[in-house]
Design a protein around this motif. Structure first.
Motif, short mmCIF file in Angstrom:
data_model
loop_
_atom_site.label_atom_id
_atom_site.label_comp_id
_atom_site.label_asym_id
_atom_site.label_seq_id
_atom_site.Cartn_x
_atom_site.Cartn_y
_atom_site.Cartn_z
N ALA A 262 -31.87 -4.55 20.60
CA ALA A 262 -32.46 -2.95 21.64
C ALA A 262 -31.45 -2.23 21.72
CB ALA A 262 -33.88 -3.01 21.64
N LYS A 263 -31.09 -2.64 22.98
CA LYS A 263 -30.19 -2.32 24.09
C LYS A 263 -28.32 -1.83 22.93
CE LYS A 263 -27.77 -2.66 28.06
NZ LYS A 263 -26.93 -3.86 29.00
N LYS A 264 -28.64 -2.73 22.40
CA LYS A 264 -26.94 -2.17 21.44
C LYS A 264 -27.24 -0.70 20.75
CE LYS A 264 -24.81 -6.10 19.78
NZ LYS A 264 -23.87 -6.73 18.77
N GLY A 265 -29.07 -0.79 20.14
CA GLY A 265 -28.85 0.46 18.97
C GLY A 265 -29.25 1.68 19.52
N MET A 266 -30.33 0.95 20.81
CA MET A 266 -31.07 2.08 21.12
C MET A 266 -29.80 3.17 22.07
SD MET A 266 -35.18 1.65 20.68
CE MET A 266 -35.10 -0.12 21.21
N PHE A 267 -29.61 2.12 23.11
CA PHE A 267 -29.01 2.27 24.48
C PHE A 267 -27.40 3.00 24.28
CE2 PHE A 267 -27.61 1.87 29.08
CZ PHE A 267 -28.50 3.05 30.02
N GLU A 268 -26.81 1.47 23.53
CA GLU A 268 -25.16 2.10 23.84
C GLU A 268 -24.97 2.58 21.89
OE1 GLU A 268 -24.57 -2.02 23.57
OE2 GLU A 268 -24.82 -2.43 25.96
N GLY A 269 -25.99 2.89 21.67
CA GLY A 269 -25.88 4.41 19.78
C GLY A 269 -25.05 2.45 18.85
N ASP A 270 -24.63 1.72 19.08
CA ASP A 270 -24.93 1.11 17.35
C ASP A 270 -25.63 1.20 16.61
OD1 ASP A 270 -23.80 -0.63 15.62
OD2 ASP A 270 -23.09 -2.23 17.02
N LEU A 271 -25.74 2.45 15.56
CA LEU A 271 -26.24 2.10 14.71
C LEU A 271 -26.61 1.44 12.93
CD1 LEU A 271 -26.59 5.92 14.49
CD2 LEU A 271 -27.89 4.95 15.67
N GLU A 272 -25.51 0.57 13.40
CA GLU A 272 -25.05 -0.24 12.35
C GLU A 272 -25.55 -1.75 12.88
OE1 GLU A 272 -23.65 -0.02 9.23
OE2 GLU A 272 -23.59 1.82 9.91
#
Length: 312
Positions: A262-272
């Motif tokens: 969740a951190k990777k996607g929502m906070f760090e912006g990794d959309l993949e």
């Protein structure tokens, strides 16, 4: 004044959801300053980070605000003690038994609200002595109820059984949605996805843009064996779906999920590769804008819709 504005001493019966990786002190303070009740999302914060956000929120607003605490996280005792030490007056609890902490918090003068997804758990929360209940429908983003009951079905069913104030959550991002929820028996609304796509949200700009780009059908609930979660369909989501074709064990699902998705996607912006948690209502969110504008739009639309209904 309605029950929710009275309970929290706020102008509008609008509550910001305490979302992980979105609801930092900036978002919480902005919602409170706009006349609602802002919540800091403790779920993605270590105890010392939470303390810092509470202190910064106190400096950023002189209005009431609260903290949302998912009870399934570790360090729960430390988190509750920090909340008490910092003089937080409102706590929303979720993902756990309301009996565990309600008495502790209320004895210390804190207003307690519990988030539920069914009539059964709404009644349990009321029995535990909470001051209000949030009933969250299946449309909501992030971790979701196993019952799959939608907001507009859940609210009237809970209202029928409950005597404490009721807040509707899940799929509410507009004034019309707010009016509809209140007609069905809610005293106020909790807004998540719309505030996740605000200027003040601590989420990554790429994630905010993904919310704006999302259309109906672009989110789906998955990982029900672990904890049901509504996500935008991206590479990670499709990887999970591919794994499901092999009838995976719970361990295999956990291995794929790994840590900090969740951190990777929502906070760090990794959309993949990240988990992009958002609600179905994202299909109705078309721009990133400041919280003050979002609240103003909601109230204006609410009042206009109310007048339309009177002329019907």
């Amino acid at each position: 004044m309605n029950k929710i504005t009275q309970l929290f001493n706020i102008q509008y019966p609008i509550i910001g959801a305490g979302m992980i990786w979105a609801s930092g002190y900036k978002l919480a303070a902005a919602v409170s300053n706009a006349g609602g009740l802002g919540l800091i999302g403790a779920g993605s914060m270590y105890p010392d980070v939470l303390r810092e956000h509470i202190q910064k929120c106190k400096n950023a607003t002189n209005k009431p605000f609260g903290v949302n605490v998912p009870m399934l996280y570790p360090n729960i005792e430390e988190i509750m003690n920090i909340i008490v030490e910092e003089g937080v007056k409102v706590v929303f609890t979720s993902a756990g038994n309301p009996k565990t902490w309600t008495a502790f918090l209320k004895e210390r003068g804190i207003t307690v609200v519990h988030v539920v997804s069914s009539v059964k758990f709404a009644l349990k929360a009321q029995e535990a002595g909470v001051d209000a209940v949030v009933a969250e429908g299946f449309e909501a983003g992030g971790h979701n109820g196993r019952e799959e009951t939608t907001t507009f079905t859940l609210i009237p069913m809970v209202r029928e059984k409950l005597t404490v104030p009721l807040v509707a959550a899940g799929g509410i991002a507009t004034g019309r949605g707010m009016l509809a929820a209140m007609v069905l028996g809610a005293d106020g609304v909790q807004v998540g996805s719309r505030f996740a796509a605000s200027t003040e949200s601590s989420s990554h700009e790429k994630f905010k843009q993904a919310i704006v780009n999302a259309q109906d059908g672009d989110t789906h609930v998955t990982l029900k064996e672990l904890a049901p979660v509504r996500l935008i369909k991206n590479k990670f989501f499709h990887d999970v779906n591919a794994l499901y074709t092999t009838a995976p064990t719970k361990e295999a699902l956990m291995a794929l999920l790994g840590r900090a998705r969740a951190k990777k996607g929502m906070f760090e912006g990794d959309l993949e590769e990240g988990e992009l948690e958002i609600g179905q209502i994202s299909g109705l969110i078309n721009e990133i804008k400041p919280v003050a504008g979002i609240v103003k739009d909601m109230i204006t639309e609410f009042e206009e819709a109310k007048k339309e209904m009177i002329t019907f």
